[in-house]
Write an enzyme that holds these catalytic residues in place. Structure first.
Site, short mmCIF file in Angstrom:
data_model
loop_
_atom_site.label_atom_id
_atom_site.label_comp_id
_atom_site.label_asym_id
_atom_site.label_seq_id
_atom_site.Cartn_x
_atom_site.Cartn_y
_atom_site.Cartn_z
CG HIS A 122 37.39 50.54 41.08
ND1 HIS A 122 38.66 50.97 41.37
CD2 HIS A 122 37.43 49.18 41.16
CE1 HIS A 122 39.44 49.91 41.60
NE2 HIS A 122 38.71 48.82 41.48
CG ASP A 199 36.16 52.69 35.43
OD1 ASP A 199 36.61 51.85 34.63
OD2 ASP A 199 36.22 52.56 36.67
CD GLN A 202 34.56 44.66 36.15
OE1 GLN A 202 34.27 43.62 35.56
NE2 GLN A 202 35.50 44.70 37.08
CE LYS A 225 39.57 44.52 37.11
NZ LYS A 225 38.86 45.60 37.80
CB CYS A 363 38.38 49.16 44.84
SG CYS A 363 39.80 48.11 44.99
#
Ligand SMILES: *Cc1c(COP(=O)(O)O)cnc(C)c1O
Length: 405
Positions: A122, A199, A202, A225, A363
């Site tokens: 991202h 990261d 998600q 999220k 992104c």
């Protein structure tokens, strides 16, 4: 608790609204998820019963609010498998967490030091590292993605060398859905003596995460999220790393002493939280974690993947349909194109039928470039999505064909 999607949907008031005369089918969860009543209630309850600034407390409500805020930090720590609350820094979101890491390590970067990323990152996990390239001469290297959307892990391994300073990799891609083998990568990164950043924006929503098991130095997540509020995210760091990391924002609460000629810093995590933090947002994130934790993660995953596969089975019958992201290990993200149609047009037509999907680069411009695309449409499924909504997506895409191709 038995997984019952109707009971879950009933807890999200927004899901009963209509869009353009159709019931809302919200399939844009990878961009942001809707909020359950429990999260809204936690926020209003806090505001109605006890609110003050945190950490300054000599009065009852300051202490109560501090307790709720620090309680939320403990919930995040437990959620990610962090040993202590002190491992968790509250940030505005995942982007700010990654920027904090990049900024905080900048002082250690010398010209020619290498930072390894992947082609599926991202922009939040690319641009902060470009700052280190522009300002300090770091060299960015990108591990390639295979045609099926899997990370070429052997190529990534091959990029590691004594020049490698930092490796930063997405745990689960927001476009391909690919789940990367971060535990293996962590071993190679440690062997190379580099710092490992993941990261987890998600992944934290769709799978069980244990930062100690993975063996990361830093891991980030975001609240919005995870069915929680916007404006709040978290950075996990080992205490060793958090002590090593330079602070990013200066101000109240992050210091220990301030003199005219010098300043000393507070201990982590407070060292990184200058000024009044997002108190209510953090408490809301804690409520989202409480709410989410009542469900079994494996059940959620199974449900989301059932909806995903149901949609995919229907879409595969369409000749011009092209899926990107078919890694064997993947979550419930369905990024696709219809040959001859623009993804934005697809999203706009679907919206006419009450179906919310995203279209664009998500992104992830280097990933789009890798697949020779300018954009894709993307349906991303969450805990409250249904097989019926998957059917509606398939029907909606078929309608797009009659308009667009
Ligand atoms: C959404 C997302 C981000 C950015 O998160 P914010 O909290 O919105 O800043 C970073 N990485 C991935 C993989 C994402 O999906």
């Amino acid at each position: 608790m038995i997984f019952n999607v109707d009971d879950i949907r009933a807890q999200f008031p927004i899901l009963s609204r209509e869009i353009n005369g159709y019931p809302l089918a919200y399939l844009d969860n990878a961009a942001s998820a809707q909020k359950p009543q429990a999260v809204m209630d936690a926020l209003t309850h806090q505001m109605r019963t006890s609110f003050a600034n945190v950490h300054r407390g000599l009065h009852t409500m300051a202490n109560e609010t501090t307790e709720a805020f620090e309680g939320a930090r403990a919930k995040v720590a437990k959620f990610l498998g962090a040993p202590k609350s002190e491992n968790i820094v509250f940030t505005k979101g995942a982007s700010e967490a990654l920027n904090l890491v990049a900024y905080g390590l900048a002082g250690e970067i010398k010209k020619g030091d290498e930072i390894i990323l992947t082609q599926m990152e991202h922009h939040s996990n690319i641009v902060p590292w470009h700052f280190l390239r522009e300002r300090y001469g770091a060299v960015l290297r990108f591990a390639p993605v295979l045609d099926n959307g899997e990370l070429d892990v052997m190529a990534l391994k091959g990029l590691l060398s004594s020049k490698t300073k930092i490796v930063s990799v997405v745990h689960m891609s927001n476009v391909l859905g690919t789940i990367n083998p971060v535990q293996d990568i962590a071993k190679w990164v440690k062997a190379a003596g580099a710092i490992f950043v993941v990261d987890g924006t998600q992944a934290a929503v769709h799978m069980d995460v244990d930062v100690v098991d993975i063996g990361v130095d830093f891991y980030c997540m975001t609240g919005h999220k995870l069915y929680g509020p916007t404006g709040i995210g978290a950075l996990y760091g080992t205490l060793e790393m958090l002590n090593r990391l330079q602070p990013f924002n200066g101000g109240g609460e992050m210091i220990s002493d301030v003199f005219e000629d010098r300043v000393t810093y507070n201990d982590p995590p407070h060292k990184f939280e200058a000024g009044t933090p997002p108190i209510l947002e953090a408490i809301g994130l804690g409520a989202a974690i409480d709410w989410y934790s009542q469900f079994n993660r494996a059940d959620i995953h199974q449900h989301e993947m059932a909806v995903y596969h149901h949609a995919l089975d229907g879409l595969r019958d369409i000749n011009s349909f092209r899926l990107i992201g078919e890694a064997p290990e993947k979550g419930s993200v369905l990024a696709f194109n219809l040959q001859g149609a623009h993804a934005h047009d697809v999203a706009q037509i679907l919206d006419k039928y009450g179906i919310a999907v995203r279209a664009g680069q998500h992104c992830t411009q280097p990933l789009m470039t890798r697949f020779g695309m300018h954009s894709t449409a993307r349906a991303s499924f969450g805990i409250y999505n249904t097989l019926d909504e998957a059917d509606r997506l398939v029907e909606g895409v078929k309608k797009c064909l009659t308009f667009l191709t």
